[in-house]
Design a protein around this motif. Structure first.
Motif, mmCIF file in Angstrom:
data_model
loop_
_atom_site.group_PDB
_atom_site.id
_atom_site.type_symbol
_atom_site.label_atom_id
_atom_site.label_comp_id
_atom_site.label_asym_id
_atom_site.label_seq_id
_atom_site.Cartn_x
_atom_site.Cartn_y
_atom_site.Cartn_z
ATOM 1 N N GLY A 71 0.788 -1.224 0.000
ATOM 2 C CA GLY A 71 0.000 0.000 0.000
ATOM 3 C C GLY A 71 0.818 1.271 0.000
ATOM 4 N N GLU A 72 2.147 1.157 0.028
ATOM 5 C CA GLU A 72 3.025 2.323 0.065
ATOM 6 C C GLU A 72 3.557 2.665 -1.332
ATOM 7 O OE1 GLU A 72 3.501 4.195 2.573
ATOM 8 O OE2 GLU A 72 2.946 2.987 4.321
ATOM 9 N N LYS A 73 4.143 3.849 -1.448
ATOM 10 C CA LYS A 73 4.779 4.275 -2.694
ATOM 11 C C LYS A 73 6.265 3.950 -2.610
ATOM 12 C CE LYS A 73 3.339 7.982 -4.756
ATOM 13 N NZ LYS A 73 3.085 9.396 -5.156
ATOM 14 N N VAL A 74 6.782 3.273 -3.641
ATOM 15 C CA VAL A 74 8.181 2.849 -3.665
ATOM 16 C C VAL A 74 8.856 3.417 -4.903
ATOM 17 C CG1 VAL A 74 9.771 0.887 -3.664
ATOM 18 C CG2 VAL A 74 7.547 0.699 -2.498
ATOM 19 N N GLY A 75 10.011 4.033 -4.709
ATOM 20 C CA GLY A 75 10.768 4.569 -5.833
ATOM 21 C C GLY A 75 11.770 3.543 -6.352
ATOM 22 N N PHE A 76 11.976 3.549 -7.670
ATOM 23 C CA PHE A 76 12.941 2.657 -8.310
ATOM 24 C C PHE A 76 13.769 3.470 -9.298
ATOM 25 C CE2 PHE A 76 9.181 0.072 -7.355
ATOM 26 C CZ PHE A 76 9.728 -1.018 -6.692
ATOM 27 N N ALA A 77 14.885 2.900 -9.717
ATOM 28 C CA ALA A 77 15.664 3.495 -10.805
ATOM 29 C C ALA A 77 14.987 3.133 -12.132
ATOM 30 C CB ALA A 77 17.104 2.990 -10.752
ATOM 31 N N ASP A 78 15.714 3.242 -13.237
ATOM 32 C CA ASP A 78 15.178 2.867 -14.544
ATOM 33 C C ASP A 78 14.624 1.448 -14.508
ATOM 34 O OD1 ASP A 78 15.921 1.416 -17.329
ATOM 35 O OD2 ASP A 78 15.290 3.473 -17.684
ATOM 36 N N MET A 79 13.553 1.193 -15.231
ATOM 37 C CA MET A 79 12.890 -0.106 -15.143
ATOM 38 C C MET A 79 13.782 -1.275 -15.567
ATOM 39 S SD MET A 79 10.210 -0.099 -18.344
ATOM 40 C CE MET A 79 9.334 1.340 -17.749
ATOM 41 N N THR A 80 14.830 -1.015 -16.353
ATOM 42 C CA THR A 80 15.716 -2.096 -16.771
ATOM 43 C C THR A 80 16.978 -2.178 -15.923
ATOM 44 O OG1 THR A 80 16.795 -0.685 -18.422
ATOM 45 C CG2 THR A 80 14.905 -2.003 -19.151
ATOM 46 N N SER A 81 17.083 -1.355 -14.896
ATOM 47 C CA SER A 81 18.249 -1.396 -14.023
ATOM 48 C C SER A 81 18.216 -2.654 -13.161
ATOM 49 C CB SER A 81 18.282 -0.159 -13.119
ATOM 50 O OG SER A 81 19.244 -0.303 -12.096
ATOM 51 N N ALA A 82 19.337 -3.360 -13.112
ATOM 52 C CA ALA A 82 19.401 -4.566 -12.291
ATOM 53 C C ALA A 82 19.265 -4.226 -10.814
ATOM 54 C CB ALA A 82 20.703 -5.314 -12.554
ATOM 55 N N SER A 83 20.172 -3.371 -10.319
ATOM 56 C CA SER A 83 20.181 -3.084 -8.878
ATOM 57 C C SER A 83 19.081 -2.122 -8.464
ATOM 58 C CB SER A 83 21.539 -2.503 -8.465
ATOM 59 O OG SER A 83 21.788 -1.274 -9.122
ATOM 60 N N GLY A 84 18.577 -1.320 -9.412
ATOM 61 C CA GLY A 84 17.618 -0.290 -9.065
ATOM 62 C C GLY A 84 16.182 -0.578 -9.426
ATOM 63 N N SER A 85 15.905 -1.757 -9.974
ATOM 64 C CA SER A 85 14.525 -2.091 -10.320
ATOM 65 C C SER A 85 14.264 -3.585 -10.225
ATOM 66 C CB SER A 85 14.196 -1.594 -11.739
ATOM 67 O OG SER A 85 12.896 -1.971 -12.136
ATOM 68 N N LEU A 86 15.029 -4.348 -10.959
ATOM 69 C CA LEU A 86 14.699 -5.761 -11.094
ATOM 70 C C LEU A 86 15.022 -6.587 -9.856
ATOM 71 C CD1 LEU A 86 15.790 -5.828 -14.788
ATOM 72 C CD2 LEU A 86 13.472 -5.757 -13.908
ATOM 73 N N TYR A 87 16.161 -6.370 -9.248
ATOM 74 C CA TYR A 87 16.435 -7.073 -7.995
ATOM 75 C C TYR A 87 15.544 -6.586 -6.855
ATOM 76 C CZ TYR A 87 20.130 -10.255 -9.416
ATOM 77 O OH TYR A 87 20.815 -11.304 -9.985
ATOM 78 N N PRO A 88 15.282 -5.281 -6.725
ATOM 79 C CA PRO A 88 14.304 -4.873 -5.709
ATOM 80 C C PRO A 88 12.940 -5.524 -5.908
ATOM 81 C CG PRO A 88 15.600 -2.984 -6.365
ATOM 82 C CD PRO A 88 15.981 -4.106 -7.297
ATOM 83 N N LEU A 89 12.492 -5.628 -7.162
ATOM 84 C CA LEU A 89 11.213 -6.300 -7.417
ATOM 85 C C LEU A 89 11.283 -7.768 -7.033
ATOM 86 C CD1 LEU A 89 10.246 -4.708 -10.854
ATOM 87 C CD2 LEU A 89 9.118 -4.316 -8.648
ATOM 88 N N TYR A 90 12.409 -8.390 -7.332
ATOM 89 C CA TYR A 90 12.602 -9.794 -6.956
ATOM 90 C C TYR A 90 12.536 -9.954 -5.429
ATOM 91 C CZ TYR A 90 14.883 -14.381 -6.608
ATOM 92 O OH TYR A 90 15.186 -15.692 -6.330
ATOM 93 N N MET A 91 13.174 -9.029 -4.697
ATOM 94 C CA MET A 91 13.132 -9.087 -3.237
ATOM 95 C C MET A 91 11.700 -8.925 -2.725
ATOM 96 S SD MET A 91 16.562 -7.108 -1.863
ATOM 97 C CE MET A 91 16.791 -5.845 -3.114
ATOM 98 N N LEU A 92 10.951 -7.996 -3.321
ATOM 99 C CA LEU A 92 9.562 -7.784 -2.909
ATOM 100 C C LEU A 92 8.716 -9.021 -3.194
ATOM 101 C CD1 LEU A 92 9.139 -4.124 -4.196
ATOM 102 C CD2 LEU A 92 9.073 -4.848 -1.800
ATOM 103 N N LYS A 93 8.941 -9.617 -4.347
ATOM 104 C CA LYS A 93 8.183 -10.827 -4.693
ATOM 105 C C LYS A 93 8.527 -11.967 -3.753
ATOM 106 C CE LYS A 93 6.994 -13.868 -8.544
ATOM 107 N NZ LYS A 93 7.165 -14.165 -9.992
ATOM 108 N N GLN A 94 9.809 -12.131 -3.440
ATOM 109 C CA GLN A 94 10.225 -13.192 -2.532
ATOM 110 C C GLN A 94 9.649 -12.988 -1.128
ATOM 111 O OE1 GLN A 94 11.282 -15.420 -4.948
ATOM 112 N NE2 GLN A 94 12.689 -16.099 -3.362
ATOM 113 N N ALA A 95 9.370 -11.723 -0.775
ATOM 114 C CA ALA A 95 8.797 -11.425 0.537
ATOM 115 C C ALA A 95 7.293 -11.672 0.581
ATOM 116 C CB ALA A 95 9.090 -9.975 0.912
ATOM 117 N N GLY A 96 6.700 -12.003 -0.564
ATOM 118 C CA GLY A 96 5.283 -12.325 -0.599
ATOM 119 C C GLY A 96 4.386 -11.253 -1.174
#
Length: 310
Positions: free
Chosen positions: A144-169
């Motif tokens: 329910g919160e707002k989360v900032g990311f780097a460019d959508m194709t950035s590994a460390s700034g978008s894709l790995y953070p999304l992976y961490m969020l997904k792994q957290a449920g």
């Protein structure tokens, strides 16, 4: 080496379209012609064009001198253009990010050739960071919160953070293309912009490369804390046209692997100035090195179509 974090803070990730080359005598790399008689070196549009040309001019110049073959520096319109150039043969070698490379390998448009070294290591870290005085103690608190990311194709700034969020449920929906269906509101921009949004309380947390969160002493900036970190991401590779012969590929790899420190100092030839390259050496690498990145791309169901977004 000058601070990439400081540059990103002031310059952002702006870029202009266009192409230009390094002049030089046309020659051959042994008996190899690299298609049109020159080595086309493509730069991904991660930073402004003029800045990247200044950085890579001595790098390409060294490759030209050592091979006796004209080297043409090209600035890609987007990450998709990098892979299209490699796949079509209009580019011979390219510097790009881990995820773009992984997607290129999956699509048979690129072959990984080199891994870059920077800031004392061959890998780096992605973080999801928040302010110490926030109510965010775990990734599930970001629902329910707002989360900032780097460019959508950035590994460390978008894709790995999304992976961490997904792994957290958390459900990530259509991210990183959009936040439709996600358990959070996502805002994609750049590393510096995402961290600035956190600083200005515009987002509850930011998914970025760890480098942007550090102060001049290399420590986490005062007032912030990591909610989650992901270590061991292989640093950005250099990739080659998959149709190059082994001899052509190996000649490029060996030449760049043996390059002197001076080629990393940028157009002014001086170390620790603003036009230094962000990395300081390379080593041979292949698919095995980047398998963890490909695994995450598969986990997020990503394809090269992602590179056409934005």
């Amino acid at each position: 080496m000058s601070s990439r974090r400081n540059f990103l803070k002031t310059a952002g990730a702006a870029g202009a379209l266009g192409m230009a080359g390094l002049s030089g005598c046309i020659g051959n790399f042994g008996e190899q012609s690299y298609g049109n008689g020159e080595i086309n070196f493509m730069m991904s549009p991660s930073e402004p064009q003029d800045y990247m040309r200044s950085q890579y001019k001595p790098y390409a110049g060294y490759l030209e001198e050592e091979t006796g073959t004209t080297v043409s520096l090209k600035y890609a319109a987007d990450y998709s253009a990098v892979l299209q150039g490699l796949g079509s043969g209009t580019a011979d070698i390219a510097e790009t990010g881990p995820f773009a490379a992984a997607l290129g390998v999956k699509a048979d448009k690129a072959k990984i050739a080199l891994q870059r070294h920077a800031y004392g290591s061959w890998d780096y870290t992605s973080v999801i960071v928040t302010k110490k005085d926030s109510d965010i103690d775990s990734l599930t608190d970001l629902e329910g919160e707002k989360v900032g990311f780097a460019d959508m194709t950035s590994a460390s700034g978008s894709l790995y953070p999304l992976y961490m969020l997904k792994q957290a449920g958390l459900t990530i929906g259509e991210a990183p293309v959009s936040d439709s269906g996600a358990d959070f509101t996502g805002v994609w921009s750049g590393h510096a912009e995402a961290f600035a949004a956190l600083e200005n309380d515009q987002v509850a947390a930011a998914g970025v490369g760890q480098f942007i969160t550090r102060d001049d002493d290399g420590e986490l900036a005062d007032g912030y804390e990591y909610v989650e970190t992901y270590d061991g991401i292989p640093r950005a590779p250099m990739v080659v046209n998959p149709n190059l012969s082994e001899e052509e590929k190996n000649n490029i790899v060996e030449t760049l692997q043996d390059a002197p420190d001076e080629i990393y100092y940028g157009a002014d030839g001086e170390p620790d100035t603003d036009d230094d390259l962000w990395f300081d050496s390379v080593r041979p690498a292949g698919l095995k090195t980047y398998k963890p990145v490909i695994k995450v791309a598969d986990e997020l169901n990503l394809s090269t179509d992602l590179l056409n977004q934005g």
